[in-house]
Scaffold this motif. Structure first.
Motif, mmCIF file in Angstrom:
data_model
loop_
_atom_site.group_PDB
_atom_site.id
_atom_site.type_symbol
_atom_site.label_atom_id
_atom_site.label_comp_id
_atom_site.label_asym_id
_atom_site.label_seq_id
_atom_site.Cartn_x
_atom_site.Cartn_y
_atom_site.Cartn_z
ATOM 1 N N TRP A 74 0.839 -1.209 0.000
ATOM 2 C CA TRP A 74 0.000 0.000 0.000
ATOM 3 C C TRP A 74 0.867 1.250 0.000
ATOM 4 O O TRP A 74 0.654 2.181 -0.787
ATOM 5 C CB TRP A 74 -0.928 -0.014 1.211
ATOM 6 C CG TRP A 74 -1.584 1.322 1.427
ATOM 7 C CD1 TRP A 74 -2.629 1.856 0.744
ATOM 8 C CD2 TRP A 74 -1.169 2.319 2.378
ATOM 9 N NE1 TRP A 74 -2.917 3.122 1.206
ATOM 10 C CE2 TRP A 74 -2.035 3.432 2.209
ATOM 11 C CE3 TRP A 74 -0.172 2.371 3.348
ATOM 12 C CZ2 TRP A 74 -1.921 4.582 2.988
ATOM 13 C CZ3 TRP A 74 -0.056 3.515 4.124
ATOM 14 C CH2 TRP A 74 -0.921 4.605 3.934
ATOM 15 N N PHE A 79 -1.305 -1.304 -3.710
ATOM 16 C CA PHE A 79 -2.428 -2.023 -3.108
ATOM 17 C C PHE A 79 -3.433 -1.033 -2.545
ATOM 18 O O PHE A 79 -3.045 -0.023 -1.941
ATOM 19 C CB PHE A 79 -1.924 -2.950 -1.991
ATOM 20 C CG PHE A 79 -2.915 -3.978 -1.537
ATOM 21 C CD1 PHE A 79 -3.228 -5.070 -2.329
ATOM 22 C CD2 PHE A 79 -3.557 -3.840 -0.313
ATOM 23 C CE1 PHE A 79 -4.148 -6.014 -1.908
ATOM 24 C CE2 PHE A 79 -4.474 -4.777 0.117
ATOM 25 C CZ PHE A 79 -4.778 -5.868 -0.699
ATOM 26 N N PRO A 80 -4.739 -1.296 -2.719
ATOM 27 C CA PRO A 80 -5.755 -0.365 -2.235
ATOM 28 C C PRO A 80 -5.929 -0.420 -0.721
ATOM 29 O O PRO A 80 -5.939 -1.500 -0.119
ATOM 30 C CB PRO A 80 -7.025 -0.838 -2.952
ATOM 31 C CG PRO A 80 -6.794 -2.283 -3.225
ATOM 32 C CD PRO A 80 -5.323 -2.417 -3.490
ATOM 33 N N ALA A 81 -6.098 0.738 -0.101
ATOM 34 C CA ALA A 81 -6.240 0.813 1.358
ATOM 35 C C ALA A 81 -7.458 0.045 1.851
ATOM 36 O O ALA A 81 -7.427 -0.550 2.929
ATOM 37 C CB ALA A 81 -6.333 2.273 1.792
ATOM 38 N N GLY A 82 -8.537 0.031 1.062
ATOM 39 C CA GLY A 82 -9.764 -0.611 1.503
ATOM 40 C C GLY A 82 -9.689 -2.114 1.652
ATOM 41 O O GLY A 82 -10.569 -2.716 2.266
ATOM 42 N N GLU A 83 -8.649 -2.742 1.118
ATOM 43 C CA GLU A 83 -8.539 -4.198 1.205
ATOM 44 C C GLU A 83 -7.462 -4.644 2.200
ATOM 45 O O GLU A 83 -7.222 -5.842 2.355
ATOM 46 C CB GLU A 83 -8.250 -4.783 -0.179
ATOM 47 C CG GLU A 83 -9.416 -4.583 -1.147
ATOM 48 C CD GLU A 83 -9.177 -5.228 -2.503
ATOM 49 O OE1 GLU A 83 -8.091 -5.836 -2.695
ATOM 50 O OE2 GLU A 83 -10.064 -5.143 -3.365
ATOM 51 N N PRO A 237 -0.545 -2.743 -9.836
ATOM 52 C CA PRO A 237 -0.844 -3.299 -8.517
ATOM 53 C C PRO A 237 -0.474 -4.761 -8.434
ATOM 54 O O PRO A 237 -0.675 -5.529 -9.367
ATOM 55 C CB PRO A 237 -2.368 -3.109 -8.398
ATOM 56 C CG PRO A 237 -2.686 -2.008 -9.336
ATOM 57 C CD PRO A 237 -1.716 -2.142 -10.475
#
Length: 245
Positions: A74, A79-83, A237
Motif C-alpha cells: 500500500w 495495493f488499495p487501502a480498503g482491502e 498493482p
C-alpha cells in the motif's frame, strides 16, 4: 483480477502454508536428533514456502502472506487501502490454523510438552534465542522487513526481469532468516508471530505486540523507500496476474 473472496481464501491458504512449513520445520525437523536440519534448513524452509506459493497463488491474490507486506505494498502504491484489513484477517486466520495443526502433530510425540518458547514463537530479551535486547530486536525486524519490501517491490516491478520475482523473494526470506533466527527467531511477519503465540500464551503472547509494530514499521518504510527510489512509471498493482508479469 479474482474476486475478493477468492483472493482472501488464497491468502489464508498461502499463510497457512508459510507458517506450517516454516514453523513446522523448526518444531518437527530442526530438533530431530538424527536428521535435524538445523537453523539453515529452517531458513530455507521459510524461503521455499514463499517461493512455492508465489508461483501457485501469486496470480490470484498477489501472495502477500504477511500483514507487513500488505501494508508495504500500500505504501508503495501497489495495493488499495480498503482491502488491507480483509487481507490481514485472512492472513491471521491462515497462520492460526497452521499453528493449531502443528500443535496437534507435535503433541502426538510421547512426552511432548508445550514450552514457553514452543511452536517457534518469536521473542526479545529472555525470549530471544540469543538473548538479544528489545532495542537490538527492534532494529533487526525493522531493517529486515524494510529490505524484504524493497526486494518484493523491485522484483515485481514491470521494469524488472520477467518471471523471476518468486525466486528473488524466496531467497530474500531465506537470507532474512539466516541473519535473524538467533536474534528474534525471525518474524518480519505479524501473522506468523501471532498464530503460534495464541497457543503458547504467556510471555510469547505478551510480546506479540512487538512483532506487529516492528514489521509494520519496516514494511511501510520499505514501501516508501522503493517508491522514492524507483520513481515513475509506477508498477501495476500486485494483486492478481500482474505480480509475475
Amino acid at each position: 483480477m479474482a474476486p475478493l473472496s477468492k483472493r482472501l481464501f488464497a491468502e489464508a491458504f498461502g499463510t497457512f502454508w508459510l507458517v506450517f512449513g516454516g514453523c513446522g520445520s523448526a518444531v518437527l525437523a530442526a530438533a530431530f536428533p538424527a536428521l535435524g536440519i538445523g537453523f539453515a534448513g529452517v531458513a530455507l524452509a521459510f524461503g521455499l514456502t514463499v517461493l512455492t506459493m508465489a508461483y501457485s497463488i501469486g496470480h490470484i491474490s498477489g501472495c502477500h502472506l504477511n500483514p507487513a507486506v500488505t501494508a508495504g505494498l500500500w505504501a508503495g502504491g501497489r495495493f488499495p487501502a480498503g482491502e488491507i484489513i480483509p487481507y490481514w484477517i485472512a492472513q491471521v486466520i491462515g497462520a492460526t490454523f497452521a499453528a493449531a495443526l502443528l500443535l496437534c502433530i507435535a503433541s502426538g510425540k510421547p512426552g511432548f510438552e508445550l514450552a514457553a518458547n514452543g511452536l517457534a514463537v518469536n521473542g526479545y530479551g529472555a525470549m530471544s534465542p540469543g538473548g538479544y535486547s528489545l532495542y537490538a530486536c527492534f532494529l533487526t525486524e525493522v531493517v529486515l522487513t524494510l529490505g524484504f519490501l524493497v526486494v518484493i517491490l523491485g522484483s515485481t516491478d514491470t521494469r524488472a526481469p520477467s518471471g523471476f520475482a518468486p525466486i528473488a523473494i524466496g531467497l530474500a526470506l531465506t537470507l532474512i532468516h539466516l541473519i535473524s533466527i538467533p536474534v528474534t527467531n525471525t518474524s518480519v511477519n505479524p501473522a506468523r508471530s501471532l498464530g503460534p503465540a495464541l497457543f503458547v500464551g504467556g510471555v510469547a503472547l505478551q510480546q506479540v505486540w512487538f512483532f506487529w509494530a516492528a514489521p509494520l514499521i519496516g514494511g511501510l518504510l520499505g514501501g516508501i523507500v522503493y517508491r522514492f527510489v524507483a520513481g515513475n512509471p509506477p508498477a501495476p498493482p500486485v494483486v492478481g496476474e500482474e505480480q509475475l508479469h
